[in-house]
Design an enzyme around this catalytic site. Structure first.
Site, PDB file in Angstrom:
ATOM      1  N   ALA A 255       0.807  -1.235   0.000  1.00 45.95           N
ATOM      2  CA  ALA A 255       0.000   0.000   0.000  1.00 45.95           C
ATOM      3  C   ALA A 255       0.837   1.281   0.000  1.00 45.95           C
ATOM      4  O   ALA A 255       0.272   2.375   0.061  1.00 45.95           O
ATOM      5  CB  ALA A 255      -1.003   0.049   1.153  1.00 45.95           C
ATOM      6  N   ALA A 256       2.159   1.165  -0.111  1.00 46.40           N
ATOM      7  CA  ALA A 256       2.980   2.390  -0.153  1.00 46.40           C
ATOM      8  C   ALA A 256       2.636   3.204  -1.405  1.00 46.40           C
ATOM      9  O   ALA A 256       2.522   4.437  -1.343  1.00 46.40           O
ATOM     10  CB  ALA A 256       4.457   2.036  -0.135  1.00 46.40           C
ATOM     11  N   GLY A 257       2.460   2.517  -2.521  1.00 47.80           N
ATOM     12  CA  GLY A 257       2.112   3.226  -3.769  1.00 47.80           C
ATOM     13  C   GLY A 257       0.720   3.844  -3.691  1.00 47.80           C
ATOM     14  O   GLY A 257       0.508   4.979  -4.160  1.00 47.80           O
ATOM     15  N   ASP A 258      -0.222   3.111  -3.107  1.00 48.15           N
ATOM     16  CA  ASP A 258      -1.595   3.643  -2.962  1.00 48.15           C
ATOM     17  C   ASP A 258      -1.557   4.911  -2.109  1.00 48.15           C
ATOM     18  O   ASP A 258      -2.227   5.907  -2.401  1.00 48.15           O
ATOM     19  CB  ASP A 258      -2.515   2.617  -2.274  1.00 48.15           C
ATOM     20  CG  ASP A 258      -2.431   1.228  -2.898  1.00 48.15           C
ATOM     21  OD1 ASP A 258      -2.120   1.138  -4.097  1.00 48.15           O
ATOM     22  OD2 ASP A 258      -2.666   0.240  -2.184  1.00 48.15           O
TER      23      ASP A 258
HETATM   24  O1  RIB Z   1      -1.625  -2.130  -3.151  1.00 47.34           O
HETATM   25  C1  RIB Z   1      -1.843  -3.030  -2.107  1.00 47.34           C
HETATM   26  C2  RIB Z   1      -3.153  -3.729  -2.298  1.00 47.34           C
HETATM   27  O2  RIB Z   1      -3.095  -4.528  -3.452  1.00 47.34           O
HETATM   28  C3  RIB Z   1      -3.519  -4.685  -1.190  1.00 47.34           C
HETATM   29  O3  RIB Z   1      -4.238  -4.051  -0.154  1.00 47.34           O
HETATM   30  C4  RIB Z   1      -4.292  -5.783  -1.907  1.00 47.34           C
HETATM   31  O4  RIB Z   1      -5.622  -5.895  -1.512  1.00 47.34           O
HETATM   32  C5  RIB Z   1      -4.159  -5.463  -3.385  1.00 47.34           C
HETATM   33  O5  RIB Z   1      -5.262  -4.804  -3.862  1.00 47.34           O
END
Ligand code: RIB
Length: 312
Positions: A255-258
Site C-alpha cells: 500500500a505504499a504506492g496507494d
Molecule cells: O496495493 C496493495 C493492495 O493490493 C492490497 O491491499 C491488496 O488488496 C491489493 O489490492
C-alpha cells in the site's frame, strides 16, 4: 458526500476493495516446499479502498465507489470505510460474487507478493457509473484493479464534467491508456510502466524515456513515475525532475504506492505545486512502509507533517 469543510478537497475514488490476509514468512516456498510462517492477520485493503482511506486520513473529503460481496468481509470493509469518514453510499453489495480477497506474503526485509482474488470487484456495472458523478467533486482517483471498461467509462463521465482524473496505473497490466479521457496525472510504478510502455525503468535516464512515452500515450497528462526507495520521476509540460525518496526502515511495502498517490492528490488539490505534492506523497509512502499491512499502515496528516518537519 459527508459534510465537509469548504476547503477540504473532495475526491471520488472508484476502485477495488479487498480483505487482505497478511502472512509474514522468511521466504516464499519453492514448488513442493512447506515453510512455517511467523504470523498472519487480516486487514482491510484493495488499491481503491487503500487510496480512499489514505486520502481521508490526510484531510480529503472522500467518497468511495465499488463493490463488495454479501458476506462478512464485505460488511467489515464497509464499516472500516465509514469509521474512517469515507462516504460509502456508492459502495454496492453484489449478490453474485464474494468480496475481493488478497493473500499477501511479506518476507523479511519488507518485500511483498500479492495474489488478488477480485470477486465482487468485477461486479461493478457500467450502468452504476453515471450515478457516481451525481455530486460534485474536485478529482476522481482510479486504479486498474477493477474492469477496464469501468475505468474508461468513468474517465469519459469525468471529462464530460470537467473533473480531472488521477490514475494510479496499478497493478501491472496491459491497459489502453490512450483511451482514457480527462487524464490529469498518470502514476505507475516501474513494473506497471513496463506493462504500459514496454520500457524498463532501472535508471533515471530510463525513467525519463518511459515518462515521455507515458505522457504521449496519455495525451499530455502529467506523469509521476513511482520508483520505490529511489523516489519518483516527475514529468509535466514545463518541468521534469527526480524527486528523491525519504530513506526509512521498511517493514512492509504493501500500500505504499496507494498511499503515495492519495497523498500527492490531496496535496495537489490543496493547491501545492505538483513537485511539492510529489514530495508529500514520498513522505506518506515512506511512512506506510514502516508498518505492517495495507490500511493499518496508512499515515495521518499530522504524522506526515511531523515526518517532513523532521527532515527540513
Ligand atoms: O496495493 C496493495 C493492495 O493490493 C492490497 O491491499 C491488496 O488488496 C491489493 O489490492
Amino acid at each position: 458526500m459527508p459534510v465537509c469543510q469548504e476547503k477540504r478537497p473532495k475526491i471520488l475514488v472508484i476502485g477495488s476493495i479487498n480483505m487482505d490476509m497478511v502472512a509474514r514468512i522468511d521466504h516464499i516456498p519453492l514448488p513442493g516446499e512447506t515453510v512455517l510462517g511467523q504470523g498472519y492477520s487480516f486487514a482491510p485493503g484493495g488499491k481503491g479502498a487503500n487510496a480512499a482511506v489514505a486520502a481521508a486520513r490526510l484531510g480529503g473529503c472522500v467518497a468511495f465507489a465499488g463493490c463488495v460481496g454479501d458476506d462478512s468481509y464485505g460488511q467489515a470493509l464497509r464499516k472500516t470505510l465509514t469509521d474512517e469518514g469515507v462516504d460509502d453510499r456508492l459502495l454496492r453489495t453484489a449478490q453474485d460474487a464474494p468480496t475481493g480477497y488478497a493473500p499477501i506474503l511479506v518476507q523479511a526485509g519488507g518485500e511483498n507478493s500479492i495474489i488478488v482474488f477480485p470477486g465482487a470487484n468485477r461486479s461493478i456495472r457500467p450502468e452504476d457509473v453515471p450515478a457516481m458523478f451525481r455530486e460534485p467533486v474536485d478529482a476522481v482517483m482510479m486504479q486498474l484493479e477493477i474492469p477496464t471498461e469501468i475505468v474508461l467509462l468513468a474517465s469519459r463521465e469525468a471529462e464530460a464534467r470537467g473533473i480531472p482524473v488521477i490514475l494510479d496505473a496499478g497493478p501491472a497490466c496491459s491497459f489502453p491508456l490512450e483511451e482514457m479521457r480527462g487524464l490529469s496525472i498518470v502514476s505507475p510504478n516501474e513494473t506497471e510502466t513496463m506493462a504500459l510502455t514496454g520500457l524498463p525503468v532501472d535508471s533515471e535516464a530510463e525513467a525519463r524515456a518511459a515518462a515521455r512515452a507515458l505522457r504521449e500515450r496519455s495525451h499530455g497528462a502529467d506523469v509521476v513515475l513511482k520508483m520505490g526507495a529511489r523516489g519518483a520521476y516527475l514529468l509535466t509540460k514545463d518541468f521534469e525532475s527526480m524527486v528523491p525518496a525519504f530513506p526509512v526502515e521498511a517493514v512492509d511495502t504493501t500500500a505504499a504506492g496507494d498511499t503515495f498517490t492519495a497523498a500527492m492528490t490531496v496535496a495537489y488539490l490543496r493547491g501545492e505545486p505538483l513537485e511539492r505534492a510529489v514530495r508529500y506523497g514520498c513522505a506518506a509512502g515512506a511512512l506506510a512502509t514502516t508498518r505492517l499491512g495495507a490500511q493499518p499502515s496508512l499515515p495521518t496528516a499530522a504524522e506526515v507533517e511531523a515526518f517532513l518537519r523532521a527532515r527540513e
